[in-house]
Motif scaffolding. Sequence first.
Motif, PDB file in Angstrom:
ATOM      1  N   UNK A  86       0.856  -1.195   0.000  1.00  0.00           N
ATOM      2  CA  UNK A  86       0.000   0.000   0.000  1.00  0.00           C
ATOM      3  C   UNK A  86       0.895   1.250   0.000  1.00  0.00           C
ATOM      4  N   UNK A  87       0.628   2.136  -0.947  1.00  0.00           N
ATOM      5  CA  UNK A  87       1.454   3.329  -1.121  1.00  0.00           C
ATOM      6  C   UNK A  87       0.743   4.562  -0.574  1.00  0.00           C
ATOM      7  N   UNK A  88       1.445   5.297   0.282  1.00  0.00           N
ATOM      8  CA  UNK A  88       0.904   6.491   0.923  1.00  0.00           C
ATOM      9  C   UNK A  88       1.502   7.731   0.272  1.00  0.00           C
ATOM     10  N   UNK A  89       0.645   8.716  -0.020  1.00  0.00           N
ATOM     11  CA  UNK A  89       1.151   9.948  -0.628  1.00  0.00           C
ATOM     12  C   UNK A  89       1.995  10.723   0.384  1.00  0.00           C
ATOM     13  N   UNK A  90       3.199  11.068  -0.031  1.00  0.00           N
ATOM     14  CA  UNK A  90       4.114  11.839   0.835  1.00  0.00           C
ATOM     15  C   UNK A  90       4.420  13.208   0.232  1.00  0.00           C
ATOM     16  N   UNK A  91       4.609  13.246  -1.058  1.00  0.00           N
ATOM     17  CA  UNK A  91       4.901  14.499  -1.747  1.00  0.00           C
ATOM     18  C   UNK A  91       3.906  14.698  -2.881  1.00  0.00           C
ATOM     19  N   UNK A 123       6.379  10.269  -5.508  1.00  0.00           N
ATOM     20  CA  UNK A 123       5.725  11.050  -4.470  1.00  0.00           C
ATOM     21  C   UNK A 123       5.054  10.193  -3.423  1.00  0.00           C
ATOM     22  N   UNK A 124       5.036   8.859  -3.646  1.00  0.00           N
ATOM     23  CA  UNK A 124       4.410   7.926  -2.712  1.00  0.00           C
ATOM     24  C   UNK A 124       5.470   7.064  -2.023  1.00  0.00           C
ATOM     25  N   UNK A 125       5.166   6.639  -0.801  1.00  0.00           N
ATOM     26  CA  UNK A 125       6.048   5.733  -0.071  1.00  0.00           C
ATOM     27  C   UNK A 125       5.241   4.542   0.423  1.00  0.00           C
ATOM     28  N   UNK A 126       5.909   3.412   0.598  1.00  0.00           N
ATOM     29  CA  UNK A 126       5.221   2.240   1.144  1.00  0.00           C
ATOM     30  C   UNK A 126       4.769   2.537   2.568  1.00  0.00           C
ATOM     31  N   UNK A 127       3.614   2.036   2.946  1.00  0.00           N
ATOM     32  CA  UNK A 127       3.055   2.319   4.269  1.00  0.00           C
ATOM     33  C   UNK A 127       3.987   1.838   5.379  1.00  0.00           C
ATOM     34  N   UNK A 128       4.626   0.688   5.211  1.00  0.00           N
ATOM     35  CA  UNK A 128       5.555   0.194   6.233  1.00  0.00           C
ATOM     36  C   UNK A 128       6.804   1.068   6.326  1.00  0.00           C
ATOM     37  N   UNK A 129       7.211   1.645   5.191  1.00  0.00           N
ATOM     38  CA  UNK A 129       8.341   2.576   5.206  1.00  0.00           C
ATOM     39  C   UNK A 129       7.978   3.827   6.010  1.00  0.00           C
ATOM     40  N   UNK A 130       6.756   4.333   5.818  1.00  0.00           N
ATOM     41  CA  UNK A 130       6.299   5.513   6.554  1.00  0.00           C
ATOM     42  C   UNK A 130       6.241   5.226   8.051  1.00  0.00           C
ATOM     43  N   UNK A 131       5.745   4.049   8.428  1.00  0.00           N
ATOM     44  CA  UNK A 131       5.636   3.693   9.851  1.00  0.00           C
ATOM     45  C   UNK A 131       7.022   3.563  10.482  1.00  0.00           C
ATOM     46  N   UNK A 132       7.961   3.002   9.743  1.00  0.00           N
ATOM     47  CA  UNK A 132       9.298   2.758  10.300  1.00  0.00           C
ATOM     48  C   UNK A 132      10.145   4.010  10.362  1.00  0.00           C
ATOM     49  N   UNK A 186       3.124   9.661  10.182  1.00  0.00           N
ATOM     50  CA  UNK A 186       2.127   8.663   9.773  1.00  0.00           C
ATOM     51  C   UNK A 186       0.967   8.637  10.770  1.00  0.00           C
ATOM     52  N   UNK A 187       1.280   8.639  12.060  1.00  0.00           N
ATOM     53  CA  UNK A 187       0.215   8.625  13.077  1.00  0.00           C
ATOM     54  C   UNK A 187      -0.665   9.862  12.952  1.00  0.00           C
ATOM     55  N   UNK A 188      -0.061  10.989  12.660  1.00  0.00           N
ATOM     56  CA  UNK A 188      -0.816  12.241  12.550  1.00  0.00           C
ATOM     57  C   UNK A 188      -1.792  12.210  11.382  1.00  0.00           C
ATOM     58  N   UNK A 189      -1.337  11.817  10.197  1.00  0.00           N
ATOM     59  CA  UNK A 189      -2.237  11.820   9.029  1.00  0.00           C
ATOM     60  C   UNK A 189      -3.275  10.695   9.136  1.00  0.00           C
ATOM     61  N   UNK A 190      -2.908   9.630   9.856  1.00  0.00           N
ATOM     62  CA  UNK A 190      -3.873   8.543  10.062  1.00  0.00           C
ATOM     63  C   UNK A 190      -4.980   9.002  10.998  1.00  0.00           C
TER      64      UNK A 190
END
Length: 333
Positions: free
Chosen positions: A118-123, A305-314, A320-324
């Motif tokens: 799952x890819x999360x938008x970062x940029x 512009x996207x990062x893997x969700x596990x990459x964001x958590x780590x 990640x907690x804030x946007x979630x």
Amino acid sequence: MLTKSLRSLLTLLVLVMGLGLAPTTMAVDEQNSKQQGTAKMSDADLWRAVKAGESGYSTDQGLEGGNLINVAGNQGKEIKNEYLTPAMGFTVLGVFAVFLVFFLVNGPSKLSHGYSGKMVERWSKSDVKLHWVLAISCLLLIVTGLNIMLGKHVLQPYVGDGLWASLIGASKFIHDWSGPVFFVSWVLCVVKWMPLQTFKLYDLKWFLVVGGYINFGPFKGKHPDSGFANAGEKMWFWTLTIFGLFICISGAMLVLPGLDLPREASMAALLIHATSAIIIIAFTIVHIWMATALSEGGMECMKSGYCDENWAIQHHNLWYDEIKENGSIRYKE
């Protein structure tokens, strides 16, 4: 008898005239010697003043037209050749070598739980484009700047005069025209991203555990808290902000002939430009290593512009907690 008397009289006259002229001749010789001594002394004083950088008279009406030798210019050239040029070479080789050894010994920072899929938008797309404009212009400045500073020692002895002339001419042209692109993109990045780059107390722990990139010993598996930008990214941002400003101002002073600056100001700009470049080059090498080889999944952020969700958590758990929590998280469809 008469003839003998005339000869005696003539001899007497010659003696009298000789005695009368002798003091005059001695005085003239003494005066000439003094004048020659004074002339020699004046020449020595003149060249001593010239070497000291004193101004004289010249029909040239340009800035510092009366200066044959500029002391500050020579001193600045010595500092550049003896200290800054070797420092630039050692920076490139040294920093790259250190991270290469670290990578070979430590390896990359792997995702503890692998890829989630799952890819999360970062940029945003505009952020990605802006980043690459800044990155490419910065790399062009670095490569051409290295050739301008080090090329005569590294390349020129091994290539022909014609090829070297083309290389140094192209480097100068690309360097001068990449500068304005770098300046505009640098300003936009600083203004747009500065709110995300304020240091927090938890950033201190990031430095203490080297960002969680260590794969052995007591630091293994230690992933410190991090917001949108980690402490290393913040340090890179502020380094680029501060020394990028020095680069831009000093670069403008060097390439704009209409400023008609004194030689001292031009040399100071050159030394500041080179020193700032050395610092930015060192941090650029670190930034590239950290974003690519040392961080599994990190490069994807600046590609799409996207990062893997596990990459964001780590790596950026607080962000990640804030946007979630606030519902602003966006996944790639």
